[in-house]
Design an enzyme around this catalytic site. Structure first.
Site, PDB file in Angstrom:
ATOM      1  N   ASP A  97       3.433  -0.821   3.370  1.00 36.76           N
ATOM      2  CA  ASP A  97       2.940  -2.174   3.629  1.00 36.76           C
ATOM      3  C   ASP A  97       4.087  -3.137   3.290  1.00 36.76           C
ATOM      4  O   ASP A  97       5.030  -2.762   2.573  1.00 36.76           O
ATOM      5  CB  ASP A  97       1.714  -2.445   2.759  1.00 36.76           C
ATOM      6  CG  ASP A  97       1.163  -3.852   2.923  1.00 36.76           C
ATOM      7  OD1 ASP A  97       1.166  -4.360   4.056  1.00 36.76           O
ATOM      8  OD2 ASP A  97       0.743  -4.439   1.911  1.00 36.76           O
ATOM      9  N   ASP A 130       3.816  -7.141   2.528  1.00 42.42           N
ATOM     10  CA  ASP A 130       3.535  -8.165   1.521  1.00 42.42           C
ATOM     11  C   ASP A 130       2.889  -7.551   0.284  1.00 42.42           C
ATOM     12  O   ASP A 130       1.843  -6.916   0.352  1.00 42.42           O
ATOM     13  CB  ASP A 130       2.624  -9.244   2.105  1.00 42.42           C
ATOM     14  CG  ASP A 130       3.290  -9.982   3.246  1.00 42.42           C
ATOM     15  OD1 ASP A 130       4.305 -10.651   2.991  1.00 42.42           O
ATOM     16  OD2 ASP A 130       2.814  -9.875   4.381  1.00 42.42           O
TER      17      ASP A 130
END
Length: 467
Positions: free
Chosen positions: A265, A267
């Site tokens: 991922d 953020d």
């Protein structure tokens, strides 16, 4: 000895209490030590509030002298403490700093400094309605005033007035709603570029013509923290920066498995962008005259759904383009999550991918600012019909790598991201700092930073190892 500092409204008292609890140290808050006495002097002894001229500076000196004396006794008997105060003069260095250092010797001072968007801090002061705030000269206790954009990337720093009579330090922030702790890929992804849309400050406090305080960065060694973060996010970053880490489960099954690739991922995993997103949505709300209540009531929705609900049909396209533009602009303020660059760089292109809920421009801007090379395999919100927690993003990443998702390790920081990766068939490594640790329980292993693990790569694949 931990010193928690920041201007009024930065949340230093909330963080100080949380740190004292987590570290098992006494808490010494300037307000708790001095305000009860000073408040009782107003009227019988002082003709006006103790922050007011002409006695404000003299009382400031007395308040800090009392705090130093108590801190010295606490260090001598308990070995340490968490001190909470603005410490404006002390942070400038010089004699005031030397007096504080001498008072707590031989304890070492570790300074945590909270700062943020001046409009956000002004909004918090307005919301809390503390009586002492009404007595701050020029609404900033003598500090230099700044327009709301003063903390945006590229803005020139503003300096505190040397004659500032220090304000009270007790500055609990207004707790955000429960959904404010949900990260970017929480159910109903809040924004096409990142995390949940932040709740905008009250309209009066966030108007461009309303002045807000800002000070120069401390001249003494310190750890900078962004006041836009939630109390839990601040605590996680503070503990990590202070070296108080959560032990890694050495017996985790993840360490015995071999994977073909690692899917990251963006953020909260590779890039710490939480505060940037909060600033961006707050600015967007100001520009489009969206109230705090309206933004809060629609909290937790995808950016497109959120903008469609808040704006008329004729303004949706412009509104979506504007929030993307603001987030790309503010990406200049993001940094890499500790350990993320090294872990990412240790994997060859055919064994890594980035899977984000953001749009391509936002993802690209954040990766570049944080010092990551643009990955060959990048899955964004534009690539899938349904975002996290649907498995589509991770299924597509594995497909583009030519690998079965069951042979991939996903790295996530959010419950919806974990759900997405799990549904796709991936094993999941979770990273704290965005969501409460209990919300990450579905992951196979949770760590408080990617510097806690390494990978061994050979022709047969990737093995995760404790650092």
């Amino acid at each position: 000895m931990v010193v928690v500092t920041g201007v009024a409204g930065s949340g230093k008292s909330t963080l100080g209490r949380a740190l004292a609890t987590a570290l098992g140290l006494p808490l010494l808050d300037l307000d708790a030590v001095t305000n009860p006495l000073l408040d009782r002097l107003v009227g019988p002894v002082l003709p006006a509030h103790w922050l007011a001229a002409p006695h404000g500076e003299l009382i400031r000196e007395g308040r800090y002298a009392a705090l130093r004396a108590v801190a010295g006794d606490v260090v001598a008997t308990a070995g340490g403490a968490v001190l909470v105060a603005p410490f404006t003069a002390e942070l400038a260095g010089g004699a005031a700093w030397d007096r504080l250092v001498a008072a707590v010797a031989p304890a070492e001072l570790r300074v945590l400094h909270l700062d943020g968007d001046p409009a956000l801090l002004a909004a918090r002061r307005a919301t809390r309605g503390a009586p002492r705030d009404a007595h701050r000269p020029d609404d900033a206790a003598g500090q230099a005033l700044a327009a709301p954009d003063a903390h945006r990337p590229g803005a020139a720093p503003l300096h505190a007035s040397p004659a500032r009579p220090d304000a009270g330090s007790h500055d609990d922030t207004v707790a955000p709603p429960a959904d404010a702790h949900r990260p970017d890929d929480a159910p109903g992804r809040p924004d096409a570029g990142s995390r949940d849309a932040a709740v905008a400050p009250p309209a009066a406090a966030r108007r461009p013509d309303v002045a807000a305080e800002s000070v120069a960065p401390p001249a003494v060694p310190h750890i900078a923290l962004d006041a836009a973060l939630t109390p839990g996010q601040l605590l996680a970053r503070a503990l990590r920066a202070l070296g108080h880490r959560t032990a890694v489960d050495q017996g985790s099954p993840l360490f015995g498995q071999r994977f073909d690739a690692v899917l990251f991922d963006l953020d909260g995993v590779l890039v710490d962008s939480t505060a940037s997103v909060t600033r961006s949505w707050g600015r967007w709300a100001v520009e489009y005259d969206v109230s705090a209540q309206a933004l809060q009531e629609n909290h937790g929705q995808p950016a497109q759904a959120l903008v469609q609900r808040l704006l008329g049909p004729e303004r949706v396209a412009a509104g979506l383009a504007r929030i993307e533009s603001i987030e790309v602009d503010d990406a200049a303020a993001v940094e890499a999550v500790p350990g993320a660059r090294d872990l990412f760089a240790s994997l060859p292109e055919h064994r890594r991918a980035v899977v984000t809920s953001g749009t391509p421009p936002i993802a690209t801007a954040r990766l570049r600012t944080a010092g990551f090379p643009l990955p060959r395999t990048l899955v964004t919100a534009d690539d899938v019909p349904r975002g996290k927690p649907d498995p589509a993003p991770y299924l597509l990443a594995a497909q583009r790598l030519g690998l079965p998702p069951e042979r991939c390790l996903a790295v996530e920081d959010a419950p919806a991201g974990i759900a997405s990766a799990t549904a796709a068939g991936c094993q999941v490594l979770a990273v704290t700092g965005t969501a409460p640790v209990e919300e990450l329980a579905a992951a196979a292993l949770t760590v408080d930073g990617l510097d806690r693990v390494t990978v061994h790569v050979d022709d047969d694949g990737v093995r995760l190892k404790p650092a």
